[in-house]
Design a protein around this motif. Structure first.
Motif, short mmCIF file in Angstrom:
data_model
loop_
_atom_site.label_atom_id
_atom_site.label_comp_id
_atom_site.label_asym_id
_atom_site.label_seq_id
_atom_site.Cartn_x
_atom_site.Cartn_y
_atom_site.Cartn_z
N TRP A 178 -2.02 0.29 10.39
CA TRP A 178 -2.44 -0.93 9.70
C TRP A 178 -2.40 -2.13 10.65
O TRP A 178 -3.32 -2.94 10.67
CB TRP A 178 -1.56 -1.18 8.49
CG TRP A 178 -2.06 -2.30 7.62
CD1 TRP A 178 -1.84 -3.64 7.79
CD2 TRP A 178 -2.89 -2.19 6.45
NE1 TRP A 178 -2.47 -4.36 6.82
CE2 TRP A 178 -3.13 -3.49 5.97
CE3 TRP A 178 -3.45 -1.11 5.76
CZ2 TRP A 178 -3.90 -3.76 4.84
CZ3 TRP A 178 -4.21 -1.37 4.63
CH2 TRP A 178 -4.43 -2.67 4.18
N TRP A 220 -2.54 -2.19 -6.56
CA TRP A 220 -2.14 -2.66 -5.23
C TRP A 220 -2.64 -4.08 -4.97
O TRP A 220 -1.90 -4.95 -4.53
CB TRP A 220 -2.68 -1.70 -4.16
CG TRP A 220 -2.58 -2.22 -2.76
CD1 TRP A 220 -1.46 -2.30 -1.99
CD2 TRP A 220 -3.66 -2.73 -1.96
NE1 TRP A 220 -1.77 -2.84 -0.76
CE2 TRP A 220 -3.11 -3.11 -0.71
CE3 TRP A 220 -5.02 -2.90 -2.18
CZ2 TRP A 220 -3.89 -3.66 0.31
CZ3 TRP A 220 -5.81 -3.44 -1.16
CH2 TRP A 220 -5.24 -3.81 0.06
N LEU A 233 0.84 -1.20 0.00
CA LEU A 233 0.00 0.00 0.00
C LEU A 233 0.87 1.25 0.00
O LEU A 233 0.64 2.20 -0.77
CB LEU A 233 -0.91 0.00 1.23
CG LEU A 233 -1.89 1.18 1.31
CD1 LEU A 233 -3.02 1.03 0.30
CD2 LEU A 233 -2.46 1.33 2.72
N LEU A 275 -5.89 1.22 -6.78
CA LEU A 275 -6.28 0.18 -5.82
C LEU A 275 -6.14 -1.20 -6.47
O LEU A 275 -5.69 -2.15 -5.83
CB LEU A 275 -7.72 0.40 -5.36
CG LEU A 275 -8.22 -0.54 -4.27
CD1 LEU A 275 -7.53 -0.25 -2.94
CD2 LEU A 275 -9.75 -0.43 -4.10
N VAL A 288 -7.99 -0.41 3.71
CA VAL A 288 -7.48 0.75 2.95
C VAL A 288 -8.33 1.98 3.25
O VAL A 288 -7.81 3.08 3.48
CB VAL A 288 -7.46 0.44 1.44
CG1 VAL A 288 -7.15 1.71 0.65
CG2 VAL A 288 -6.43 -0.63 1.13
#
Length: 280
Positions: A57, A128, A40, A125, A75
């Motif tokens: 996280w 990722w 990320l 996204l 996220v």
């Protein structure tokens, strides 16, 4: 072991549903700390905030009641925290909107939304997510089941149908379970591709099981909530106490389920232990 319900038929009166990551497979910490979070930071160019994102996280995905949520939901929570610190990522509202409205949070539905919307943030996204999947595939041979799992599954499958109910990729679950000889102890897999855990349990109940004869086993409050939504019992695999939790499942919880003595008081005790383990 069949995927979803394509080849499944009920064989026993009892059903045990099992989460995979962090419950059967010792994968949660390595996936989050060496794959999801570092990727990320890299893909979204957030190196300047790396230490803060890493700490947040791990809190979200390992040590708090949000443990077990989808990688995509994680996220959104990270981006919300960055926004609260005055760090606004262009297009992050597209990601938030997709996560809030998608019928399922999966690679396939993300691909569909990228094609439909053309959103640059969703493309990022997707980049990722794809990078994470590639790295996870390379790491799969290092993932192992927790101690005591195989013996427990052997016992469970002798008296109950067994379903894997997970938010991980279906193919990854099947690969991991097959590698360690666990696949023969499971009758059906529900991965992220078929929707929420609550819906997966509901699909199993529709096969004719009585809710009082169904048990969900998992390591997160989301697993408990999926069980509660369907009126079935829940047993936690406590983070950091996995081997002990599997023994308790065999020696204490399962007999209560079989004998009809899995009481609301006992369920409350188990939930309190999970909340305490997740301190929050």
């Amino acid at each position: 072991m069949s995927n979803a319900l394509s080849e499944f038929s009920r064989k026993r009166d009892f059903l045990v549903c099992l989460d995979s990551d962090g419950c059967v497979m010792d994968t949660v910490r390595i996936k989050h700390c060496t794959v999801f979070c570092p990727e990320l930071i890299r893909v979204f160019g957030l190196e300047a905030y790396g230490p803060y994102i890493t700490s947040a996280w791990e809190e979200i995905n390992l040590n708090s009641i949000t443990r077990g949520i989808s990688r995509f939901e994680s996220v959104v929570l990270i981006f919300d925290r960055l926004k609260n610190r005055g760090i606004d990522l262009p297009g992050s509202e597209d990601i938030t909107s997709w996560v809030a409205t998608a019928s399922e949070l999966s690679t396939a539905t993300l691909q569909q939304e990228v094609l439909r919307s053309g959103s640059l943030a969703l493309r990022k996204l997707q980049e990722w997510n794809n990078a994470c999947n590639r790295r996870l595939q390379a790491l799969e041979p290092t993932f192992k089941p927790f101690p005591g799992v195989e013996d427990s599954l052997l016992q469970l499958h002798a008296i109950a149908d067994v379903a894997v109910v997970s938010s991980a990729n279906e193919s990854a679950i099947e690969s991991e379970w097959t590698r360690y000889g666990l696949a023969r102890h499971a009758d059906v897999i529900f991965g992220q591709e078929v929707g929420s855990k609550a819906n997966s349990i509901a699909s199993m109940l529709a096969c004719g099981y009585e809710s009082r004869k169904v048990l969900m086993v998992g390591d997160a409050m989301g697993d408990a909530q999926a069980a509660a939504a369907n009126g079935v019992s829940f047993v936690p695999i406590l983070p950091g106490r996995e081997a002990e939790s599997w023994r308790r499942l065999q020696e204490e919880a399962l007999p209560k389920l079989l004998h009809g003595t899995f009481s609301p008081e006992y369920q409350s005790e188990l939930l309190a232990q999970l909340r305490s383990a997740l301190h929050g």
